[in-house]
Design a protein around this motif. Sequence first.
Motif, PDB file in Angstrom:
ATOM      1  N   GLU A 177      16.444  49.641  51.918  1.00  0.00           N
ATOM      2  CA  GLU A 177      15.186  48.941  52.658  1.00  0.00           C
ATOM      3  C   GLU A 177      14.727  49.751  54.037  1.00  0.00           C
ATOM      4  OE1 GLU A 177      13.699  46.333  51.718  1.00  0.00           O
ATOM      5  OE2 GLU A 177      14.647  46.160  49.833  1.00  0.00           O
ATOM      6  N   LEU A 178      15.846  50.229  54.697  1.00  0.00           N
ATOM      7  CA  LEU A 178      15.626  50.819  55.749  1.00  0.00           C
ATOM      8  C   LEU A 178      14.773  52.269  55.448  1.00  0.00           C
ATOM      9  CD1 LEU A 178      18.541  50.105  57.928  1.00  0.00           C
ATOM     10  CD2 LEU A 178      16.088  49.379  58.386  1.00  0.00           C
ATOM     11  N   ALA A 179      15.480  53.067  54.324  1.00  0.00           N
ATOM     12  CA  ALA A 179      14.844  54.310  54.225  1.00  0.00           C
ATOM     13  C   ALA A 179      13.393  54.214  53.753  1.00  0.00           C
ATOM     14  CB  ALA A 179      15.461  54.781  52.977  1.00  0.00           C
ATOM     15  N   PHE A 180      12.829  53.113  52.987  1.00  0.00           N
ATOM     16  CA  PHE A 180      11.532  52.973  52.689  1.00  0.00           C
ATOM     17  C   PHE A 180      10.689  52.502  53.715  1.00  0.00           C
ATOM     18  CE2 PHE A 180      12.821  53.116  48.344  1.00  0.00           C
ATOM     19  CZ  PHE A 180      11.667  53.466  47.798  1.00  0.00           C
ATOM     20  N   GLN A 181      11.321  51.781  54.583  1.00  0.00           N
ATOM     21  CA  GLN A 181      10.704  51.308  55.887  1.00  0.00           C
ATOM     22  C   GLN A 181      10.284  52.363  56.852  1.00  0.00           C
ATOM     23  OE1 GLN A 181      12.779  47.987  58.438  1.00  0.00           O
ATOM     24  NE2 GLN A 181      12.283  49.638  59.885  1.00  0.00           N
ATOM     25  N   VAL A 182      11.354  53.351  57.413  1.00  0.00           N
ATOM     26  CA  VAL A 182      10.964  54.293  58.092  1.00  0.00           C
ATOM     27  C   VAL A 182       9.825  55.374  57.347  1.00  0.00           C
ATOM     28  CG1 VAL A 182      12.840  54.199  59.540  1.00  0.00           C
ATOM     29  CG2 VAL A 182      12.802  55.502  57.607  1.00  0.00           C
TER      30      VAL A 182
END
Length: 339
Positions: free
Chosen positions: A133-138
């Motif tokens: 989730e955080l990899a896609f978000q950033v």
Amino acid sequence: MGCFLHKKTRGGLLLLVFITLFSTCNNNVDDNIGHVLNLAGKNRAELEKVLKHYASNVEDSLKYQAAKFLILNMEGKYSESYNAPWEDVATVNLRWSSSSDKSKVIETFNIGELIRKDDIHHITADYLISNIELAFQVLRDKPWGKHISFETFCEEILPYRIGTEPLENWREKVLASFADLNNSLREDSTITAVKACSKVNDILPRFRMDKDFSNMNYSQLMATTRGMCDSQAALAAFVMRGLGIPVTIDFTPQWKIHPTGHTWNSVSDSIGQHISFMGGETNPHNKHQGNTLQKAKAYRKTFQNQRIVEADKKDIPFLFQDNIINFSPSLDSFYSQIS
């Protein structure tokens, strides 16, 4: 290769096009994922939970492909750490550089033996889902995100670990530590990944060169800021990837005219070209050892499992037991990167 999916609002048809374009980093995963799940044993349910989490929603199709990429290449990934307070581990590390009797130091501080934990048997669904989730978000909230291919994303932003460091929630920590810079990168509509890399590199801690450190995670690297060039490169990769900047770790085992080797980083630009830099020291397009000294060979570390030597593992030289690819660019190619 096409551009990364930047906004969910681009519609179902465009999403389908992107899924087709970016299946490259997951070739044959459906044929092999069952093998990995079987190897997981009692931890199989955790891995299946991740796959089920993303399989139920068509809007999560890319995240589902990302989850499969991580799980498919999880075999052989592990943590090595001491079951002791970090203060003791750090003290031992700092003493190693001035003591030749390492075993006595370890015994005196009573930190025990290195404990190995294989990801496939210990990683949790919550950890993997948070990482995805955080990899896609950033990446999606950065101006350069639309120029990054899914293949590059899988290798240079998505991985949840760098080496054999103990796992932690390093993405959350990076975003907390570099929150102001992260906000400024999101708000600058013209900034490129390469320029963002320089901005981040300018404020990374400077390392004191020291040897014999255990493999440290993000928090330990930030706290210690001592180590060899591979520690510098690892910290740069943690922070850059945590902010959505696609970065690799490159190395040479030996210079052509020196008996030692070196490790450095490279950042991927909007057309997929890698520009080298030295994490915490020298920015892209500037001179550093990695792009000026002649190398016998140059390799790039990958998350994707590689088998570059066909032999039993016990017969494979230590260097080739890592997941690496030989990219050995010509010296002219390196010099062309220097402005």
